[in-house]
Design an enzyme around this catalytic site. Structure first.
Site, PDB file in Angstrom:
ATOM      1  N   LEU A  38      -4.908  21.477  78.728  1.00 20.90           N
ATOM      2  CA  LEU A  38      -3.926  22.031  77.890  1.00 20.90           C
ATOM      3  C   LEU A  38      -3.661  23.443  78.018  1.00 20.90           C
ATOM      4  O   LEU A  38      -3.582  24.053  76.708  1.00 20.90           O
ATOM      5  CB  LEU A  38      -3.957  21.578  76.493  1.00 20.90           C
ATOM      6  N   SER A  94      -9.714  19.106  76.806  1.00 19.96           N
ATOM      7  CA  SER A  94      -9.452  20.526  77.207  1.00 19.96           C
ATOM      8  C   SER A  94     -10.903  21.227  77.154  1.00 19.96           C
ATOM      9  O   SER A  94     -11.688  20.582  76.506  1.00 19.96           O
ATOM     10  CB  SER A  94      -8.439  21.448  76.461  1.00 19.96           C
ATOM     11  N   ARG A 128      -5.487  19.409  90.912  1.00 19.96           N
ATOM     12  CA  ARG A 128      -5.911  19.466  92.372  1.00 19.96           C
ATOM     13  C   ARG A 128      -6.545  18.100  92.676  1.00 19.96           C
ATOM     14  O   ARG A 128      -6.873  17.375  91.921  1.00 19.96           O
ATOM     15  CB  ARG A 128      -7.011  20.472  92.489  1.00 19.96           C
ATOM     16  N   GLU A 145      -5.517  17.412 101.790  1.00 24.26           N
ATOM     17  CA  GLU A 145      -3.927  17.623 102.170  1.00 24.26           C
ATOM     18  C   GLU A 145      -3.929  18.139 103.757  1.00 24.26           C
ATOM     19  O   GLU A 145      -4.650  19.014 104.084  1.00 24.26           O
ATOM     20  CB  GLU A 145      -3.393  18.616 101.214  1.00 24.26           C
ATOM     21  N   HIS A 191       2.483  18.055  97.359  1.00 26.05           N
ATOM     22  CA  HIS A 191       2.089  19.104  96.989  1.00 26.05           C
ATOM     23  C   HIS A 191       3.373  20.306  96.802  1.00 26.05           C
ATOM     24  O   HIS A 191       3.255  21.307  97.199  1.00 26.05           O
ATOM     25  CB  HIS A 191       0.883  19.783  97.755  1.00 26.05           C
TER      26      HIS A 191
END
Lengths: 313, 326
Positions: free
Chosen positions: B163, B185, B243, B272, B290
């Site tokens: 968060l 978090s 990610r 990627e 992305h």
């Protein structure tokens, strides 16, 4: 109540059919080899029609059903029902407001994001293996853009509420200004279109609002503007929309409805700034069930002489 | 040669070309002397030894190359790394701290764009936007009838993982759709009214959807594993704008193929631009290259922030967006 004839013109929902069959004598018009004959054969028993966005009740159908008492629409838009004639003939009309407000508003935002951020196109880009050859290009930010709304009813307000969470300034056009709303009102659609980045059509379809989005409005919205139609196909002059997009006079479009569903102008298929949905505004399991319950609830109320739940006429 | 002060402009080293640097160059080259490692015929190490010994500032891209201890060895005068990303997983922060190198990142400048992508992907998966758009364009609406129904967003419980500035923007947006927001978090945020879960698995068990907005660290690597995915369940949806490596991608693909989770909206992947091809045939998955930050507006704002950070550094003023590295 199972001797009460209820006419269902086209398939709408297995759940709705099942619930109607439990309670009434459900007559499925689309299964008949000769529709006109079918109507004649059952004319004395049909006391209700269940309509929707595509199939309603025009004067001709109403006249062919002398025992008709109620048209319960599985939709909130009832442009396919001849309301004036129903009123004259004492036929009640109900629709399904509120239960679908959130879903339709969600689709308006979903379409805006999909068009401006090219979500569908870049999904296609990845699936076709193009990402290995290079990055996708820059797109346009949605947050902070001015959203213009035509029609500030339940759904219009729900669209505004969502767009505000993206810090979008809100402007609108309506039959009359609504002084209790804090959004900016424009007295004409062209002025609204000139002053917004995303224009959302969400008013009822009437004689007045047919082709409310015409060439002039599209030119005013402009080469960076995006049109989102979650109302009815005839709100937009469709051939003009196609040429505005092909010529680059309009920046993009997110469409859930069309002039003649399920036909969609094929010229739009190759455009990366267009997203085309098959009229799914209220298309979730939860909402379609709630709409069906409301249709059943209205029919039951009528035949038990109780107040209708969501009457229009 | 490149690092002789043939101009009075301060020198900024850039290791690899990328679209962002290309866009930034016109404005940047008026204020800085961009030392471009990729422009040289020399291999990188040799280039750095020859030309970059007195370089004080490095402009890095989140797309790489990683700023490793090895590279930093060739830059004894380096005092600042400015990156165009919020994520810092590509920078050896411990080594930077050791060497007294400050790091500036993109902070909140495109939090809104990332949040827009997260919400856009979420709506797409739930309401089958991309899949039904394909259906219409394939000419199938007329011959096969209506597209299968989607899932209502209003009233759903959404768990936000991380968060920070992005997670908060996502939360604000989803509240307007009538979702109830909870989060996991590193630490609870007492000023916020969203429900906190210290354990991401418990968050998944109580959520209809998970939206991954956190950074990639040793702790968060493969944090979304089989256990978490099973807790999320057959109807559960996952959206990732953090990610790729935060999710155990192999497990996630198996779950999606096997119908053990309901759907996914993914902007990032472990390797990627390679995307597991099993996902290409799934209609309940939306794939994005992305591009959560790749808007005209974000690049303009980012350009101003990066240039602003470099200007501040070279005039001995406080950085605009220093990253906390501890």
């Amino acid at each position: 109540m199972d001797s009460i004839g209820v006419l269902l013109p086209i398939p709408m929902s297995p759940y709705l059919e099942q619930e109607l069959e439990k309670r009434f004598n459900l007559l499925k018009l689309w299964t008949a080899p000769h529709k006109t004959q079918f109507i004649k054969d059952h004319a004395t028993s049909i006391r209700a029609i269940v309509g929707n966005a595509s199939a309603g009740a025009d004067a001709e159908l109403i006249d062919s059903l002398p025992k008709l008492e109620i048209v319960a629409s599985y939709s909130v838009g009832i442009d396919k029902v001849d309301l004036k004639y129903c009123k004259e003939k004492g036929v009640r009309v109900t629709n399904t407001p509120d239960v679908l407000t959130e879903d339709v508003a969600d689709i308006a935002i979903g379409l805006s994001l999909a068009v401006m951020r090219r979500l569908c196109e870049s999904d296609r880009y990845v699936r076709s293996g193009l990402w290995k050859k290079g990055d996708y290009k820059l797109t346009t930010k949605f947050t902070g853009k001015t959203v213009g709304i035509i029609g500030m009813g339940r759904i219009g307000k729900a669209v505004a509420k969502r767009a505000e969470a993206f810090s979008c300034p809100i402007a609108y056009f309506s039959r009359s200004g609504k002084p209790d709303l804090k959004y900016k009102y424009y007295p004409t659609v062209v002025e609204l279109a000139s002053n917004c980045d995303v224009l959302v059509v969400v008013c009822p379809l009437t004689e007045e609002t047919r082709h409310i989005i015409n060439r002039e409005v599209m030119n005013a919205l402009g080469p960076k503007g995006v049109l989102i139609n979650i109302g009815r196909g005839p709100h937009v002059d469709e051939p003009e929309l196609v040429s505005a997009l092909l010529e680059g006079r309009l920046g993009g479009a997110g469409l859930d409805v069309y002039q003649n569903e399920p036909e969609v102008p094929e010229e739009l298929f190759g455009l990366e700034n267009v997203v085309l949905l098959p009229h799914v505004g209220s298309g979730t399991v939860e909402t379609r069930n709630a709409m069906a319950d409301l249709v059943i609830g209205n029919l039951e109320a009528h035949f038990l002489n109780k107040p209708l739940l969501t009457p229009v006429v | 040669m490149a690092d002789d002060d043939h101009s009075e402009l301060p020198t900024v080293l850039v290791l690899r070309r990328c679209p962002f640097i290309a866009l930034l160059e016109p404005k940047c080259s008026q204020k800085f002397n961009l030392l471009k490692a990729w422009d040289s015929p020399l291999p990188q190490d040799q280039f750095l030894t020859t030309h970059a010994r007195s370089v004080q500032a490095l402009l890095s891209s989140g797309n790489g190359p990683p700023i490793t201890a090895q590279i930093l060895q060739f830059l004894p005068s380096l005092k600042l790394v400015v990156t165009n990303s919020t994520g810092l997983d590509h920078v050896d922060l411990a080594e930077c701290r050791r060497r007294g190198i400050a790091v500036a990142n993109a902070a909140k400048v495109f939090a809104e764009d990332v949040a827009d992508t997260a919400v856009g992907l979420f709506i797409d998966v739930m309401r089958k936007v991309s899949a039904s758009n394909r259906y219409v364009r394939g000419g199938l609406w007329a011959c096969r009838g209506d597209y299968p129904l989607g899932s209502k967003i209003g009233g759903k419980k959404v768990g936000i993982v991380g968060l920070g500035s992005i997670g908060l923007e996502v939360a604000m947006r989803l509240e307007a759709f009538g979702c109830s927001v909870s989060y996991n978090s590193r630490s609870k945020k007492p000023s916020l009214s969203y429900q906190f879960y210290s354990n991401v698995c418990e968050l998944a068990a109580d959520s209809d959807a998970l939206i991954i907005c956190c950074g990639l660290t040793e702790e968060t690597h493969h944090m979304i594993n089989k256990e978490v995915l099973s807790a999320l369940g057959r109807e559960g949806v996952i959206v990732n704008v953090g990610r790729g490596a935060i999710i155990d991608e192999k497990e996630m693909v198996e779950c999606l193929v096997g119908g053990e989770i309901g759907g996914a909206g993914l902007d990032v992947f472990e390797n990627e631009p390679n995307v597991p091809k099993e996902l290409f045939s799934l209609d309940n998955v939306v794939l994005s290259p992305h591009q959560a930050i790749v808007t005209h507006e974000a690049f303009v704002d980012l350009g101003e922030l990066v240039t602003g950070n470099l200007e501040a550094f070279f005039s001995n003023k406080p950085l605009l967006s220093p990253a906390v590295i501890n």
